[in-house]
Design a protein around this motif. Structure first.
Motif, PDB file in Angstrom:
ATOM      1  N   GLY A  27      48.117  81.161  41.735  1.00  0.00           N
ATOM      2  CA  GLY A  27      49.401  80.654  41.246  1.00  0.00           C
ATOM      3  C   GLY A  27      49.100  79.411  40.374  1.00  0.00           C
ATOM      4  O   GLY A  27      49.988  79.011  39.484  1.00  0.00           O
ATOM      5  N   ARG A  28      48.463  78.415  40.876  1.00  0.00           N
ATOM      6  CA  ARG A  28      48.367  77.024  40.343  1.00  0.00           C
ATOM      7  C   ARG A  28      47.555  77.215  38.980  1.00  0.00           C
ATOM      8  O   ARG A  28      47.773  76.848  37.886  1.00  0.00           O
ATOM      9  N   ALA A  30      47.536  80.022  37.124  1.00  0.00           N
ATOM     10  CA  ALA A  30      48.168  80.738  36.017  1.00  0.00           C
ATOM     11  C   ALA A  30      49.005  79.865  35.439  1.00  0.00           C
ATOM     12  O   ALA A  30      49.552  80.270  34.071  1.00  0.00           O
ATOM     13  N   GLY A  31      49.329  78.676  35.809  1.00  0.00           N
ATOM     14  CA  GLY A  31      50.288  77.802  35.045  1.00  0.00           C
ATOM     15  C   GLY A  31      49.467  76.885  33.945  1.00  0.00           C
ATOM     16  O   GLY A  31      50.015  76.249  33.216  1.00  0.00           O
ATOM     17  N   LEU A  32      48.054  77.095  33.985  1.00  0.00           N
ATOM     18  CA  LEU A  32      47.538  76.358  32.925  1.00  0.00           C
ATOM     19  C   LEU A  32      47.504  77.306  31.801  1.00  0.00           C
ATOM     20  O   LEU A  32      47.114  78.345  31.599  1.00  0.00           O
ATOM     21  N   PRO A  33      47.406  76.600  30.649  1.00  0.00           N
ATOM     22  CA  PRO A  33      47.589  77.311  29.203  1.00  0.00           C
ATOM     23  C   PRO A  33      45.946  77.540  28.664  1.00  0.00           C
ATOM     24  O   PRO A  33      45.043  76.757  29.101  1.00  0.00           O
ATOM     25  N   ARG A  57      40.606  86.526  32.855  1.00  0.00           N
ATOM     26  CA  ARG A  57      41.489  85.688  32.011  1.00  0.00           C
ATOM     27  C   ARG A  57      40.668  85.075  30.780  1.00  0.00           C
ATOM     28  O   ARG A  57      41.246  84.858  29.569  1.00  0.00           O
ATOM     29  N   THR A 113      40.510  70.655  32.215  1.00  0.00           N
ATOM     30  CA  THR A 113      41.182  70.572  33.389  1.00  0.00           C
ATOM     31  C   THR A 113      40.495  70.702  34.742  1.00  0.00           C
ATOM     32  O   THR A 113      39.717  71.614  34.935  1.00  0.00           O
ATOM     33  N   ASP A 177      48.676  65.369  38.879  1.00  0.00           N
ATOM     34  CA  ASP A 177      49.393  66.316  39.355  1.00  0.00           C
ATOM     35  C   ASP A 177      49.068  66.723  40.847  1.00  0.00           C
ATOM     36  O   ASP A 177      48.033  67.137  40.784  1.00  0.00           O
ATOM     37  N   GLU A 179      50.483  69.166  44.178  1.00  0.00           N
ATOM     38  CA  GLU A 179      51.242  69.909  44.572  1.00  0.00           C
ATOM     39  C   GLU A 179      50.566  70.255  46.218  1.00  0.00           C
ATOM     40  O   GLU A 179      49.565  70.402  46.467  1.00  0.00           O
ATOM     41  N   SER A 241      45.403  68.182  40.190  1.00  0.00           N
ATOM     42  CA  SER A 241      45.092  68.670  39.037  1.00  0.00           C
ATOM     43  C   SER A 241      45.046  67.618  38.036  1.00  0.00           C
ATOM     44  O   SER A 241      46.145  66.711  38.284  1.00  0.00           O
TER      45      SER A 241
END
Length: 247
Positions: A27-28, A30-33, A57, A113, A177, A179, A241
């Motif tokens: 989930g973490r 998947a938010g990366l472009p 991916r 990243t 950031d 979480e 991250s």
């Protein structure tokens, strides 16, 4: 109690870790472009499905390198090599996590990243429900011994995750950031089964710390039996991250 080999316990631990944490990690990520074509480094315990997910991916134009343990091979952390580095439950297990974090940042290419995931081993008030007050006290005692005595004695830093954000900024990440994921584990869930495994992996150390054989067997049964009624607040997972400078 049937004798279980150390290798079998390690495999079980890897399976339970993956089941407990992979969905959070994916989930973490998947938010990366722009993962397509990215060269990735995935560090941490074996058995995770995250490297397979990453390979899907990044596609044919990308690459996923995996490694575990400390020290890491020097070639793995070549400067400027990766567009993404993910390290799970690694930095909390090394002697100098800040130094390794700086090496990870240096291994990122421009704008790459870094994602660092570690548990804050926080045993206090972790038992949400137990069959009896006596059972709750016993499980809390076992968790406290593991988090504050046994694992630190083996080189694990139980509070490293709480310092990761500041360390990432000090290492040069431009924006950081964090979480924090706090799970709830019922008996028989993968996270609770990790406790059952630890009562076997560290049985000698726990006995030396004052727990009795019958007490350890009871903790293992409470954690492993889905019908026992035990419910735990799991270790908070800090996911920190940030991108490297674009240079």
């Amino acid at each position: 109690m049937r004798t279980v080999s150390a290798a079998d316990l390690d495999v079980r631990r890897e399976v339970y870790l993956a089941a407990a944490l992979d969905s959070i990690s994916i989930g973490r990520l998947a938010g990366l472009p722009h993962l397509t074509g990215t060269r990735c480094l995935d560090l941490g315990p074996a058995g995770s499905a995250v490297p397979v997910w990453l390979r899907d991916r990044v596609g044919a134009g990308g690459e996923v390198v995996t490694a575990s343990g400390d020290p890491l091979p020097p070639a793995v952390l070549a400067p400027g090599r990766y567009g993404l580095i993910r390290a799970r439950l690694l930095l909390m297990c090394v002697r100098h996590p800040e130094a390794l974090l700086r090496r990870l940042v240096a291994a990122l290419g421009p704008g790459g990243t870094l994602v660092v995931e570690d548990w804050h081993l926080w045993p206090d008030d972790a038992v949400l429900c137990a069959p009896s007050p006596r059972d709750a006290t016993l499980v809390e005692r076992c968790l406290r011994l593991l988090a504050k005595e046994i694992l630190p004695g083996l080189g694990v830093d139980p509070t490293w995750a709480t310092r990761a954000h500041a360390a990432a900024r000090a290492a040069g990440l431009t924006t950081v950031d964090t979480e924090i994921h706090v799970p709830v584990w019922a008996a028989g869930d993968p996270g609770a089964l990790l406790l059952a495994v630890d009562t076997v992996r560290h049985r000698g150390r726990l006995l030396a710390a004052g727990l009795g054989p019958a007490e350890l067997d009871r903790v293992r049964q409470l954690a492993a039996d889905p019908g026992s009624g035990l419910v735990l607040r799991g270790h908070p997972l800090y996911s920190t991250s940030g991108p490297a400078p674009p240079w």
